[in-house]
Scaffold this active site. Structure first.
Site, PDB file in Angstrom:
ATOM      1  N   PHE A 168      -5.237   4.440   0.508  1.00  0.00           N
ATOM      2  CA  PHE A 168      -6.231   3.428   0.109  1.00  0.00           C
ATOM      3  C   PHE A 168      -5.868   2.760  -1.212  1.00  0.00           C
ATOM      4  O   PHE A 168      -6.684   2.672  -2.121  1.00  0.00           O
ATOM      5  CB  PHE A 168      -7.636   4.054   0.030  1.00  0.00           C
ATOM      6  CG  PHE A 168      -8.028   4.837   1.247  1.00  0.00           C
ATOM      7  CD1 PHE A 168      -8.192   4.215   2.470  1.00  0.00           C
ATOM      8  CD2 PHE A 168      -8.229   6.203   1.178  1.00  0.00           C
ATOM      9  CE1 PHE A 168      -8.557   4.930   3.607  1.00  0.00           C
ATOM     10  CE2 PHE A 168      -8.588   6.940   2.301  1.00  0.00           C
ATOM     11  CZ  PHE A 168      -8.748   6.296   3.514  1.00  0.00           C
ATOM     12  N   HIS A 169      -4.632   2.234  -1.301  1.00  0.00           N
ATOM     13  CA  HIS A 169      -4.177   1.535  -2.501  1.00  0.00           C
ATOM     14  C   HIS A 169      -3.722   0.102  -2.197  1.00  0.00           C
ATOM     15  O   HIS A 169      -2.647  -0.306  -2.626  1.00  0.00           O
ATOM     16  CB  HIS A 169      -3.003   2.293  -3.133  1.00  0.00           C
ATOM     17  CG  HIS A 169      -3.339   3.647  -3.648  1.00  0.00           C
ATOM     18  ND1 HIS A 169      -2.370   4.582  -3.975  1.00  0.00           N
ATOM     19  CD2 HIS A 169      -4.528   4.246  -3.898  1.00  0.00           C
ATOM     20  CE1 HIS A 169      -2.958   5.692  -4.402  1.00  0.00           C
ATOM     21  NE2 HIS A 169      -4.264   5.515  -4.353  1.00  0.00           N
ATOM     22  N   PRO A 170      -4.496  -0.700  -1.479  1.00  0.00           N
ATOM     23  CA  PRO A 170      -4.027  -2.058  -1.188  1.00  0.00           C
ATOM     24  C   PRO A 170      -4.009  -2.932  -2.436  1.00  0.00           C
ATOM     25  O   PRO A 170      -4.976  -2.962  -3.203  1.00  0.00           O
ATOM     26  CB  PRO A 170      -5.043  -2.567  -0.169  1.00  0.00           C
ATOM     27  CG  PRO A 170      -6.298  -1.807  -0.470  1.00  0.00           C
ATOM     28  CD  PRO A 170      -5.827  -0.446  -0.895  1.00  0.00           C
ATOM     29  N   ASP A 230       0.858  -1.190   0.000  1.00  0.00           N
ATOM     30  CA  ASP A 230       0.000   0.000   0.000  1.00  0.00           C
ATOM     31  C   ASP A 230       0.890   1.235   0.000  1.00  0.00           C
ATOM     32  O   ASP A 230       2.064   1.168   0.375  1.00  0.00           O
ATOM     33  CB  ASP A 230      -0.917  -0.021   1.230  1.00  0.00           C
ATOM     34  CG  ASP A 230      -2.002   1.040   1.208  1.00  0.00           C
ATOM     35  OD1 ASP A 230      -2.262   1.611   0.127  1.00  0.00           O
ATOM     36  OD2 ASP A 230      -2.590   1.307   2.268  1.00  0.00           O
TER      37      ASP A 230
END
Length: 547
Positions: free
Chosen positions: A476-478, A301
């Site tokens: 919020f980039h998993p 992330d």
């Protein structure tokens, strides 16, 4: 054996789980063949709430159970023991209904690395660029790097901020070149982010790809439906079990089941179905149907470090948002012209550069905003200020996603393990120091930037690492929890055609399949994955039997 109380919902050629960024495009592309039937299942509701479509409405959609799963991370050592919100869209359009709307592809090196890691040249930059262009409708029109006429509209933002223009000039004075396009394979530079909007209104994937084809007789879409597990026949997926309207039901997938529920959701469903690390499944009382130790591992992330600066002699959103006159002015401007602060993406100004010279390509990204607040969900500060966030694009820290129990309604344990490596510590320290150099550049002098977060008293490397843990939060980039890989990669979950290793008729087509995170925001790369996934699924269906 399936329980006799599970009702039969019907049979379909393809069952897609998750109507988010990837799922909506998959449903569009697969149902384009009239001789196949497609079922698209979404756990959330319809995307008919006004705040989904007004761009600044992300403030009301994130951490709201109407549109968000409202996950939280486990306490993280790198964040000094903090647990943070971990938004994931739970609505038609998924994360594209609540995200930052920024159109970014990353760098050429990202996709060339995927090709090397998977042994498949179909993932290199030259191969994926046409896939990006296929769905794109670029505001400047088509060229060698952009497409026109596709469903995914890309536009300029419809507002200006004096303080952001000054920060952009300050980046240039600090050695970061100016650019007007981050999406040509080399994203180095400072410039304004382009957004997925249409004339000041959010464009999510359901509006772009799903609603225009909802009339197709071979496409069925169900919402408010929780997939509880895959149904397997030995090592073959035959469909999904789900809860809808209080009843347990089963939908058969005659050709393939496709998981498109994202880095959290797809992982959870696989583990609930007995596909994953055997020790974890045993601890949770789930029979092992197929051991794949990589399911849920390799979580990556982007952690942003939010620095705040008070300013003088300039208007910021802090003042507008704390004034009834300012609020009325913003609402009227949006109502009349679809311009102004209500069209704002969370960040308007961006920059890509190197935190230190040894990096061959930009390894950090700036998101700059004409506002400040203590944390997401809190009110804006009353004093004029701006936020300069900087994130490590290629973290070496790796986390995991693991189910807590066999209950599909229980949120999984999410441990990003941020700032857990010396490399990530160094990038954090270098990034914070670079941000301070930009703030001291002549272009910002008339606004007298005064750092209050983390504050000028934080100076040593150790103090800066500690401060990074205090001010760091996710963008919020998993990705990566069902990563693509070669057959000899023990931690790979899918092959380069996105087929789950060891299980027939099952694919994962979403951000979880990224072996390494892209050097930028991940929404449009996820659309590209879905574009290629749909292409491969259709190719395999039409291939001669045994071919």
């Amino acid at each position: 054996m399936a329980s006799s109380t599970v009702k039969q919902f019907g049979g379909f050629d393809y069952v897609i789980v998750g109507a988010g960024t990837a799922g909506c495009l998959l449903a569009n592309r697969l149902s384009a063949d009239p001789d196949v039937s497609v079922l698209l299942i979404e756990a959330g509701g319809r995307d008919d709430w006004i705040w989904i479509h007004i761009p600044v409405g992300y403030l009301y959609c994130i951490n709201n159970p109407r549109t968000d799963w409202c996950y939280r991370t486990e306490p993280c050592d790198g964040l000094n023991g903090r647990s943070i919100i971990y938004a994931r869209g739970k609505v038609l359009g998924g994360c594209s209904s609540i995200n930052a709307m920024l159109y970014l592809r990353g760098q050429k090196r990202d996709y060339d690395e995927w090709a090397a890691l998977t042994g498949d040249p179909g993932w290199n930059w030259d191969s994926v660029l046409p896939l990006f262009k296929r769905s794109e409708d670029y505001w400047r029109g088509a060229d060698d790097f952009h497409g026109a006429g596709g469903e995914w509209r890309v536009e300029q933002q419809r507002l200006e901020w004096e303080i952001l223009n000054a920060f952009r000039a300050a980046m240039a004075e600090t050695g970061i070149p100016l650019t007007d396009d981050f999406n040509r394979g080399d994203n180095e530079g400072a410039g304004k982010f382009e957004v997925n909007q249409r004339r000041g209104v959010r464009l999510n994937s359901s509006k772009a790809f799903l609603h225009p084809v909802a009339h197709r007789k071979n496409l069925t879409v169900v919402t408010d439906t929780l997939v509880t597990r895959l149904r397997l026949d030995g090592k073959r997926a035959v469909g999904v079990e789900f809860e809808r309207g209080g009843a347990a039901q089963f939908a058969e997938a005659r050709i393939e089941t496709v998981l498109a529920a994202g880095a959290i959701g797809s992982t959870q469903i696989l583990q609930l179905s007995g596909i994953g690390p055997a020790p974890l499944l045993a601890q949770r009382g789930i029979a092992v149907a197929h051991e794949l130790p990589g399911v849920g591992e390799n979580l990556q992330d982007h952690l942003q470090l939010r620095m705040g600066f008070k300013v003088r002699n300039v208007l910021t959103l802090n003042r507008l948002a704390n004034s009834w006159i300012g609020k009325a002015r913003m609402a009227l401007e949006y109502a009349l012209f679809r311009t102004g602060p209500l069209t704002m993406a969370p960040s308007q100004l961006g920059g890509f550069t190197r935190s230190s010279p040894e990096h061959a390509t930009p390894n950090i990204e700036f998101h700059v905003q004409p506002l400040t607040l203590d944390k997401f969900g809190d009110p804006l500060h009353t004093f004029p200020a701006f936020t300069a966030s900087v994130c490590n694009l290629r973290p070496t820290s790796r986390g995991h996603v693991r189910i807590r129990s066999s209950d599909p309604r229980a949120a999984p344990a999410i441990q990003p393990d941020y700032l857990s490596t010396p490399d990530d510590h160094k990038v954090a320290v270098d990034s914070l120091r670079l941000t301070r150099r930009i703030a001291r550049a002549p272009a910002l002098a008339r606004y007298a930037p005064d750092e209050f977060l983390p504050g000028p008293q934080v100076q040593s490397d150790a103090e800066l690492v500690r401060a990074a843990g205090d001010i760091g939060t996710t963008i919020f980039h998993p990705v990566g929890t069902c990563k693509m890989g070669r057959a000899d990669d023990r931690m790979a979950v899918v092959d380069s055609r996105l087929r789950v290793l060891g299980i027939e008729r099952l694919r994962v087509v979403d951000a979880s399949t990224m072996p390494t995170i892209t050097s930028g925001n991940t929404n449009s790369p996820t659309l590209m994955i879905a574009e290629r996934g749909a292409e491969m699924i259709r190719q395999d269906r039409k291939a001669p039997r045994g071919g």
